[in-house]
Write a protein that holds these residues in place. Sequence first.
Motif, PDB file in Angstrom:
ATOM      1  N   GLU A  58     -30.258  -8.140 -19.145  1.00 29.98           N
ATOM      2  CA  GLU A  58     -29.318  -7.694 -19.752  1.00 29.98           C
ATOM      3  C   GLU A  58     -29.736  -7.313 -21.254  1.00 29.98           C
ATOM      4  O   GLU A  58     -29.444  -6.536 -22.046  1.00 29.98           O
ATOM      5  CB  GLU A  58     -28.109  -8.110 -19.442  1.00 29.98           C
ATOM      6  N   GLU A  59     -30.185  -8.356 -21.811  1.00 24.37           N
ATOM      7  CA  GLU A  59     -30.600  -8.470 -23.331  1.00 24.37           C
ATOM      8  C   GLU A  59     -31.716  -7.451 -23.487  1.00 24.37           C
ATOM      9  O   GLU A  59     -31.578  -6.963 -24.410  1.00 24.37           O
ATOM     10  CB  GLU A  59     -30.975  -9.880 -23.676  1.00 24.37           C
ATOM     11  N   GLU A  60     -32.431  -7.490 -22.383  1.00 21.49           N
ATOM     12  CA  GLU A  60     -33.815  -6.340 -22.562  1.00 21.49           C
ATOM     13  C   GLU A  60     -32.981  -4.995 -22.555  1.00 21.49           C
ATOM     14  O   GLU A  60     -33.773  -4.069 -23.361  1.00 21.49           O
ATOM     15  CB  GLU A  60     -34.791  -6.858 -21.508  1.00 21.49           C
ATOM     16  N   ASN A  61     -32.068  -4.857 -21.843  1.00 21.40           N
ATOM     17  CA  ASN A  61     -31.539  -3.521 -21.833  1.00 21.40           C
ATOM     18  C   ASN A  61     -30.921  -2.927 -23.077  1.00 21.40           C
ATOM     19  O   ASN A  61     -30.797  -1.711 -23.429  1.00 21.40           O
ATOM     20  CB  ASN A  61     -30.574  -3.083 -20.371  1.00 21.40           C
ATOM     21  N   THR A  62     -30.129  -3.795 -23.690  1.00 24.35           N
ATOM     22  CA  THR A  62     -29.505  -3.471 -24.794  1.00 24.35           C
ATOM     23  C   THR A  62     -30.267  -3.655 -26.024  1.00 24.35           C
ATOM     24  O   THR A  62     -29.799  -3.089 -26.962  1.00 24.35           O
ATOM     25  CB  THR A  62     -28.012  -4.626 -24.905  1.00 24.35           C
ATOM     26  N   LYS A  63     -31.401  -4.145 -25.856  1.00 25.65           N
ATOM     27  CA  LYS A  63     -32.205  -4.391 -27.063  1.00 25.65           C
ATOM     28  C   LYS A  63     -32.769  -2.940 -27.556  1.00 25.65           C
ATOM     29  O   LYS A  63     -32.838  -2.876 -28.774  1.00 25.65           O
ATOM     30  CB  LYS A  63     -33.349  -5.049 -26.908  1.00 25.65           C
ATOM     31  N   ASP A  64     -33.007  -1.851 -26.883  1.00 21.74           N
ATOM     32  CA  ASP A  64     -33.299  -0.701 -27.194  1.00 21.74           C
ATOM     33  C   ASP A  64     -32.248   0.402 -27.086  1.00 21.74           C
ATOM     34  O   ASP A  64     -32.630   1.691 -26.899  1.00 21.74           O
ATOM     35  CB  ASP A  64     -34.345  -0.267 -26.111  1.00 21.74           C
ATOM     36  N   LYS A  65     -30.905   0.006 -27.063  1.00 24.24           N
ATOM     37  CA  LYS A  65     -29.926   1.006 -26.650  1.00 24.24           C
ATOM     38  C   LYS A  65     -29.587   1.443 -28.291  1.00 24.24           C
ATOM     39  O   LYS A  65     -29.362   0.806 -29.112  1.00 24.24           O
ATOM     40  CB  LYS A  65     -28.622   0.169 -26.419  1.00 24.24           C
ATOM     41  N   PRO A  66     -29.535   2.839 -28.345  1.00 23.06           N
ATOM     42  CA  PRO A  66     -29.220   3.632 -29.636  1.00 23.06           C
ATOM     43  C   PRO A  66     -27.784   3.323 -30.091  1.00 23.06           C
ATOM     44  O   PRO A  66     -26.908   3.032 -29.394  1.00 23.06           O
ATOM     45  CB  PRO A  66     -29.650   4.892 -29.149  1.00 23.06           C
ATOM     46  N   ALA A  67     -27.777   3.345 -31.525  1.00 21.65           N
ATOM     47  CA  ALA A  67     -26.347   3.263 -32.080  1.00 21.65           C
ATOM     48  C   ALA A  67     -25.575   4.414 -31.606  1.00 21.65           C
ATOM     49  O   ALA A  67     -25.994   5.584 -31.829  1.00 21.65           O
ATOM     50  CB  ALA A  67     -26.546   3.410 -33.493  1.00 21.65           C
ATOM     51  N   SER A 136     -39.121   6.821 -27.985  1.00 20.01           N
ATOM     52  CA  SER A 136     -39.801   5.584 -28.137  1.00 20.01           C
ATOM     53  C   SER A 136     -39.288   4.500 -29.321  1.00 20.01           C
ATOM     54  O   SER A 136     -39.427   4.786 -30.468  1.00 20.01           O
ATOM     55  CB  SER A 136     -41.419   5.580 -28.349  1.00 20.01           C
ATOM     56  N   GLY A 137     -38.179   3.553 -28.712  1.00 20.10           N
ATOM     57  CA  GLY A 137     -37.538   3.056 -29.745  1.00 20.10           C
ATOM     58  C   GLY A 137     -36.508   3.675 -30.677  1.00 20.10           C
ATOM     59  O   GLY A 137     -35.813   4.434 -30.076  1.00 20.10           O
ATOM     60  N   LYS A 138     -36.909   3.783 -31.890  1.00 23.78           N
ATOM     61  CA  LYS A 138     -35.803   4.477 -32.921  1.00 23.78           C
ATOM     62  C   LYS A 138     -36.506   5.766 -33.002  1.00 23.78           C
ATOM     63  O   LYS A 138     -35.918   6.831 -33.894  1.00 23.78           O
ATOM     64  CB  LYS A 138     -35.752   3.754 -34.319  1.00 23.78           C
ATOM     65  N   HIS A 139     -37.815   6.143 -32.577  1.00 23.90           N
ATOM     66  CA  HIS A 139     -38.147   7.762 -32.959  1.00 23.90           C
ATOM     67  C   HIS A 139     -37.898   8.312 -31.635  1.00 23.90           C
ATOM     68  O   HIS A 139     -38.024   8.219 -30.488  1.00 23.90           O
ATOM     69  CB  HIS A 139     -39.468   7.604 -33.006  1.00 23.90           C
ATOM     70  N   ALA A 140     -37.512   9.626 -31.891  1.00 23.54           N
ATOM     71  CA  ALA A 140     -36.834  10.546 -30.563  1.00 23.54           C
ATOM     72  C   ALA A 140     -37.192  12.096 -31.018  1.00 23.54           C
ATOM     73  O   ALA A 140     -37.128  12.551 -32.142  1.00 23.54           O
ATOM     74  CB  ALA A 140     -35.367  10.374 -30.329  1.00 23.54           C
ATOM     75  N   PRO A 179     -31.379   4.655 -35.448  1.00 22.01           N
ATOM     76  CA  PRO A 179     -31.216   3.165 -35.143  1.00 22.01           C
ATOM     77  C   PRO A 179     -30.920   2.620 -34.073  1.00 22.01           C
ATOM     78  O   PRO A 179     -30.178   3.158 -33.135  1.00 22.01           O
ATOM     79  CB  PRO A 179     -30.300   2.373 -36.195  1.00 22.01           C
ATOM     80  N   VAL A 180     -31.615   1.522 -33.403  1.00 18.88           N
ATOM     81  CA  VAL A 180     -31.324   0.710 -32.082  1.00 18.88           C
ATOM     82  C   VAL A 180     -30.751  -0.586 -32.212  1.00 18.88           C
ATOM     83  O   VAL A 180     -31.253  -1.223 -33.208  1.00 18.88           O
ATOM     84  CB  VAL A 180     -32.468   1.226 -31.073  1.00 18.88           C
ATOM     85  N   ASP A 181     -30.079  -0.900 -31.445  1.00 22.28           N
ATOM     86  CA  ASP A 181     -29.740  -2.461 -31.266  1.00 22.28           C
ATOM     87  C   ASP A 181     -28.707  -2.762 -32.914  1.00 22.28           C
ATOM     88  O   ASP A 181     -29.315  -3.703 -33.244  1.00 22.28           O
ATOM     89  CB  ASP A 181     -30.694  -3.368 -31.130  1.00 22.28           C
ATOM     90  N   GLY A 182     -27.915  -1.832 -33.008  1.00 14.15           N
ATOM     91  CA  GLY A 182     -27.417  -2.015 -34.219  1.00 14.15           C
ATOM     92  C   GLY A 182     -27.194  -0.957 -35.171  1.00 14.15           C
ATOM     93  O   GLY A 182     -27.766   0.040 -34.960  1.00 14.15           O
ATOM     94  N   ALA A 183     -26.714  -1.230 -36.612  1.00 12.71           N
ATOM     95  CA  ALA A 183     -26.482  -0.256 -37.538  1.00 12.71           C
ATOM     96  C   ALA A 183     -27.658  -0.239 -38.071  1.00 12.71           C
ATOM     97  O   ALA A 183     -28.576  -1.049 -38.299  1.00 12.71           O
ATOM     98  CB  ALA A 183     -25.284  -0.617 -38.536  1.00 12.71           C
ATOM     99  N   GLY A 184     -28.186   1.023 -38.855  1.00 16.52           N
ATOM    100  CA  GLY A 184     -29.363   1.250 -39.582  1.00 16.52           C
ATOM    101  C   GLY A 184     -29.257   2.833 -40.287  1.00 16.52           C
ATOM    102  O   GLY A 184     -28.592   3.511 -40.047  1.00 16.52           O
TER     103      GLY A 184
END
Length: 223
Positions: A58-67, A136-140, A179-184
């Motif tokens: 579950e932590e792995e799934n939410t780590k890459d979740k977009p804001a 890919s991560g924060k790049h889309a 940003p992913v996994d939080g604000a940014g």
Amino acid sequence: MAKLSSYCIAAGALLLLAPSAALAQADQAAPPAPEGQPAAPAAAAPAAAAPAKAESKEEENTKDKPAPNSVFAEGLGAGLWYSINYERRVIDDLGVRVGISYISVGATVSTGSASSSASASLLTFPITGSYLGVRSGKHALEVGGGVSVTYASAAAWASASGPGIGAYGNVMVGYRLHPVDGAGFQFRVGAMALMGPGFNVFGDDPRSFGVLPFGYISFGAGF
């Protein structure tokens, strides 16, 4: 001596009876298996590592979740000159944006003792959807489109004035840093096409339906 012998005999009897009692209790606790079938194995202890594995997944799934929310100021784009926008992710790969833009211009001309003036204002509400599934991560890669609703009014000295409501469409493709996994910090840049009456700048009649190549760039924050 007789008493000592009696004590020894009693202790020996207890030692002989203790294993038999333990065997009897074990037989009562585990009923015998039916004839012709093997005895049921003892219940295995629950795996202690399973909850830990579920939590790590579950932590792995939410780590890459977009804001899910973002606010940004866009230059050019769906608001023509600029717009202030709010976007909400309805799902991870799709965001819906609502914005507002206001432009007002005026001019005054004087000839000797006489003068005339005119003014115009344009209120724009861009509404678009953006698909961000290729990332890919924060790049889309951002692909989307929508419609912009306009409210225009104009006035001139010694002449009639009146408002008007209109709309034009748009499609876009570009790059987004989200940003992913939080604000940014959020950044967007790309190409756009505006479609509707009045965008036929390369034709004979500029008031007819046309497509105008355009662009956009924005800075903001996701949270």
